[in-house]
Structure formats: C-alpha cells, structure tokens
Design a protein around this motif. Structure first.
Motif, PDB file in Angstrom:
ATOM      1  N   SER A  78       0.773  10.027  -2.500  1.00 50.07           N
ATOM      2  CA  SER A  78      -0.412  10.607  -1.820  1.00 50.07           C
ATOM      3  C   SER A  78       0.010  11.805  -0.979  1.00 50.07           C
ATOM      4  O   SER A  78       1.195  12.126  -0.866  1.00 50.07           O
ATOM      5  N   SER A  79      -0.946  12.389  -0.346  1.00 50.85           N
ATOM      6  CA  SER A  79      -0.726  13.629   0.413  1.00 50.85           C
ATOM      7  C   SER A  79      -0.020  13.328   1.744  1.00 50.85           C
ATOM      8  O   SER A  79       0.154  12.183   2.147  1.00 50.85           O
ATOM      9  N   GLU A  80       0.350  14.430   2.399  1.00 51.77           N
ATOM     10  CA  GLU A  80       1.045  14.306   3.684  1.00 51.77           C
ATOM     11  C   GLU A  80       0.134  13.701   4.749  1.00 51.77           C
ATOM     12  O   GLU A  80       0.584  12.980   5.631  1.00 51.77           O
ATOM     13  N   ARG A  81      -1.163  13.949   4.663  1.00 54.36           N
ATOM     14  CA  ARG A  81      -2.102  13.383   5.625  1.00 54.36           C
ATOM     15  C   ARG A  81      -2.125  11.868   5.537  1.00 54.36           C
ATOM     16  O   ARG A  81      -2.107  11.164   6.559  1.00 54.36           O
ATOM     17  N   GLU A  82      -2.137  11.364   4.290  1.00 56.53           N
ATOM     18  CA  GLU A  82      -2.125   9.923   4.112  1.00 56.53           C
ATOM     19  C   GLU A  82      -0.811   9.320   4.614  1.00 56.53           C
ATOM     20  O   GLU A  82      -0.797   8.201   5.151  1.00 56.53           O
ATOM     21  N   GLU A  83       0.291  10.064   4.425  1.00 62.98           N
ATOM     22  CA  GLU A  83       1.574   9.592   4.929  1.00 62.98           C
ATOM     23  C   GLU A  83       1.543   9.478   6.446  1.00 62.98           C
ATOM     24  O   GLU A  83       2.039   8.492   7.032  1.00 62.98           O
ATOM     25  N   ARG A  84       0.956  10.464   7.139  1.00 59.48           N
ATOM     26  CA  ARG A  84       0.861  10.403   8.592  1.00 59.48           C
ATOM     27  C   ARG A  84      -0.029   9.241   9.039  1.00 59.48           C
ATOM     28  O   ARG A  84       0.252   8.569  10.035  1.00 59.48           O
ATOM     29  N   GLU A  85      -1.132   9.026   8.278  1.00 53.22           N
ATOM     30  CA  GLU A  85      -1.994   7.909   8.624  1.00 53.22           C
ATOM     31  C   GLU A  85      -1.260   6.570   8.490  1.00 53.22           C
ATOM     32  O   GLU A  85      -1.434   5.656   9.305  1.00 53.22           O
ATOM     33  N   TRP A  86      -0.462   6.469   7.443  1.00 53.59           N
ATOM     34  CA  TRP A  86       0.292   5.224   7.237  1.00 53.59           C
ATOM     35  C   TRP A  86       1.304   4.998   8.376  1.00 53.59           C
ATOM     36  O   TRP A  86       1.464   3.895   8.891  1.00 53.59           O
TER      37      TRP A  86
ATOM     38  N   GLN B 219       0.834  -1.205   0.000  1.00 51.16           N
ATOM     39  CA  GLN B 219       0.000   0.000   0.000  1.00 51.16           C
ATOM     40  C   GLN B 219       0.869   1.255   0.000  1.00 51.16           C
ATOM     41  O   GLN B 219       0.534   2.247  -0.644  1.00 51.16           O
TER      42      GLN B 219
ATOM     43  N   GLN C 117      -0.574   3.925  11.336  1.00 56.25           N
ATOM     44  CA  GLN C 117      -0.961   2.519  11.210  1.00 56.25           C
ATOM     45  C   GLN C 117       0.227   1.605  11.542  1.00 56.25           C
ATOM     46  O   GLN C 117       0.061   0.597  12.243  1.00 56.25           O
TER      47      GLN C 117
ATOM     48  N   HIS D 153       0.637   4.098  -2.849  1.00 54.34           N
ATOM     49  CA  HIS D 153       0.220   5.462  -2.475  1.00 54.34           C
ATOM     50  C   HIS D 153       1.422   6.335  -2.117  1.00 54.34           C
ATOM     51  O   HIS D 153       1.363   7.203  -1.252  1.00 54.34           O
TER      52      HIS D 153
END
Length: 431
Positions: A202-210, A195, A213, A199
């Motif tokens: 993807s944006s910085e928000r998605e990076e923080r979510e990853w 994933q 996780q 991705h």
C-alpha cells in the motif's frame, strides 16, 4: 571510688545527683557505718588511756640500791593512811567511785554490743524488705510485658496471615488478568501483522496510519498496565485499612468491581478491538429514558423511583427503614437551616436538582460544605473529590464515617441530621 568517699566522708553533689534512690540509701548507710566505727575506735582508745592511768605502779624488784625512808617531824618513818590525811576522801567514797566507773564502762560496752546487733537486725530487715519489693515489682512488670508481647505477637501474626492471604488472592487475580491481556494482545498483534502483510504494497499514507495504529495500541497497553498497577496499589492500601477495621470482605468485592469497570472504560475509551463482537451496554428495562440532566421535580421523582429505589438508595443497610440522614428534594438553604444548630460533623444527604445524584451537606465549625454525589452510573462517588466508587449510597456514607472526605478539610461524617417536619420531606419519593 567508694573507699575514697568513706575515707573523706564526702561526695561531690554532681556525682550524688547521678545516683538512684537505692544507691543513695546504700551510700549513706556505708558512711554512717564508717562514722560509728571511727567513734567506737576513739572511745576504745580513750577507755584504754583512762584504764592505764588508774592502774597502780609496778614495784620494781629489789636491787643493790638502798631505800631511804622519809622521816617525819618526830624523827620516825612518815606514814600516810589513805582517807585519814587532811583533804582526803573517805576510802568508801573512793571505792564507790571506782565501782561506779567500772560499772558504767561495762554497761557502755554491753549497750554498744546490743546496738550493733539491733542495727544489724534493722539493716537486714529493711534490706530484705527492699529486695522483696524490687523482686515483686520486677515480677509484675515482667508478667505484664510478657502478656502484652504475647497478645501483640498473636495480633501481628493474625494480621500478617490475613494480609498474606489477600496478597496471594490479588496476585492470582493479577496473573489471570495479565494472561488474558497477553492473549488479547497476541490476537491484536496477529491481526495487525496480518493486515500489514496483506497491505505491504500500500501507499506511504497507509504505512503511516499502520504505524500510528501500533503506537496507539502500545500507548493503550501502557495505560492499561498503569491503570491495573494503580488499581492493585489502591486495593492493597484499602485491604490493609480494612483488615484493621474488620471489613475486608466488603472492600474486596468493591475493588474487584472497580477493576472490572476500569478495564471496560479503558476499552471503550480507546476503541480497542476485542476477541469477538463488542458487548451491548446494559440499559434499564422499561420505557423510561433519562434526559441528559434534571429538568423538573417530576422528572427527578420519576428517576428516583425508576432507578434508585431498586438499588435501595436512602435505606439503611439490610433493613426496610429509611436512613436518618436521607432527605428529599430540598434546597441548599433548607439544608443549612436544618444543620444550623448542630455540631461540627453533622450531615445530611438530599436529592440533587443539578445532576443525576445527590448532595451531601456537611456542618463545619463555622459554615457548611456541600459535596455532589454522582449516581448516573452503576456506582456512587463524589464529583471531583474522592475517586472511590461504592456499590450503594449507604456504602459511601458508612465508608466516610471512618475515612475523611478530603485531606485538606478532614471531613468525617459523625452525626446524621434527621427530619424536622411531618410528613417528611422525602414522602413524594416513596409514594
């Protein structure tokens, strides 16, 4: 030191107190021998002095000196015949005295010789008897010690072998569990990296979510390891206790189920992805749907018949008889009245009206205690007191007949409190 004591015929009281009884007897015997030796030497010297005084004077050989005879009143040589002079004892009396004295000395010497022989016999007799008794005591003591050591060694080897076997089994199960976790972790990391690769733009928000996780996965992995380590420690502790009580097989199966339940709960709590679709949670067969909490006696009776009777709650182990400690839906006051005249350690188990489970009422020396038993899942355990889970209600009761419920209270189940009325208060549960 011994020569000095025998020379002085004195021993310091502090030194005497340090000696054993055998050493005291030997020392007193030596001192008595020294006293007798001194006494015999003194008697022998006195006898020699007396013998010398009675011995006639030696006549000197003739010499050039002349002898001048004592003359009497008549001018003739004065002659004295023993026993005929004035004040002299008769010759026979003097001879008798000499013979009696010689006989007395001879008898005394013979008596002393006999006493030395007798004393040597007595000393040898009691010395041999003391040595034989000491040898017998040492032999018996050695025999008992050897038997105790042999029995203790056999028991220790048996416990060591049993514990080693259990340790090997636990080690194999732990290695298998780690291997499965490693495979599961590899799949989780694979999908995470996959994933991340898909991705990467993807944006910085998605990076923080990853990253969050990954952090959660790591925390869940650490928590899972801590739970597994805790389960292994608990298993080893209870295995050792069970080896001593002869219940290893029961505890092994119980802790195996406990480890599986802990792993399932951890997975459900953290929503960890699995290698496949999640398994559906088992639900009771039928139309019975249990409310969140008991609302009436009728609902409690139905719950008991639908869920507890199939699990043989309230029955004795491997029999069709109801356990003497089991009671129906009775109040706290009724339970205390039943336990009022019983001794400390008496107990009963009643169906609870507050939770899906039971209440264990326990008699203290002064007063009572009540413990809630949770039966809402597929196990039985005390609420907030004991983390141990038991497959049946009877297992929980039997376990705490040998293990205390709380460390502070030291409650141990000893005497069950049976029924007092007819019909029994649980008859509605078994109709």
């Amino acid at each position: 030191m011994l020569q000095q004591i025998l020379h002085d015929l004195y021993i310091d009281p502090e030194l005497l107190a340090e000696l054993s009884d055998v050493q005291k007897h030997i020392l007193f015997y030596k001192m008595r021998e020294e006293q007798l030796r001194r006494w015999r030497d003194r008697e022998a010297r006195e006898a020699l002095v007396q013998a010398d005084s009675l011995r006639p004077l030696k006549v000197k050989r003739a010499s050039n000196r002349h002898i001048q005879w004592l003359l009497g009143a008549d001018g003739e040589v004065w002659v004295w015949v023993m026993g005929e002079g004035p004040g002299d004892k008769p010759y026979e009396e003097i001879s008798e005295e000499l013979i009696a004295k010689r006989a007395r000395l001879q008898a005394q010497r013979e008596a002393e010789e006999l006493w030395r022989q007798k004393e040597a016999e007595i000393t040898k007799k009691f010395r041999d008897a003391l040595a034989n008794e000491k040898a017998r005591i040492l032999a018996e003591k050695w025999k008992v010690e050897m038997e105790d050591r042999k029995a203790a060694k056999i028991l220790e080897e048996r416990i060591h072998e049993e514990f080693k076997r259990k340790e090997e089994e636990e080690r194999k199960r732990g290695e298998e569990q780690i291997r499965l976790q490693e495979e599961q972790r590899a799949k989780e990391l694979y999908w995470s990296l996959k994933q991340a690769q898909l991705h990467s733009q993807s944006s910085e928000r998605e990076e923080r979510e990853w990253e969050e996780q990954l952090r959660r996965i790591k925390a869940a992995d650490e928590e899972r390891s801590l739970r597994a380590q805790h389960a292994r420690d608990e298993y080893l502790r209870h295995s050792l206790c069970a080896i001593q009580k002869g219940t290893v097989a029961g505890l092994s199966s119980m802790f195996q189920e406990l480890g599986q339940n802990n792993e399932q709960e951890a997975r459900l709590y953290h929503h960890l992805p699995g290698p496949g679709p999640p398994l559906p949670r088992a639900v009771p067969i039928g139309t019975w749907e249990r409310p969140l909490r008991p609302v009436s006696r009728e609902v409690i009776v139905r719950w008991f018949k639908e869920e507890q009777l199939p699990r043989r709650a309230g029955f004795e182990r491997n029999t069709k008889s109801i356990a003497p400690w089991f009671h129906g839906i009775i109040s706290r006051e009724n339970a205390e009245n039943l336990l009022e005249n019983m001794t400390e350690g008496a107990f009963l188990v009643r169906v609870s009206e507050k939770i899906w489970g039971y209440t264990l009422s326990y008699r203290l020396q002064k007063g009572f205690k009540h413990f809630l038993v949770d039966a809402s899942g597929d196990f039985y355990s005390f609420l907030g007191v004991d983390p141990n889970r038991h497959a049946t209600l009877t297992d929980l009761i039997d376990f705490h007949k040998e293990e205390i419920i709380t460390v502070s209270g030291g409650e141990l189940l000893q005497e069950p409190c049976g029924q007092r009325d007819s019909p029994p208060d649980y008859h509605v549960l078994f109709e």
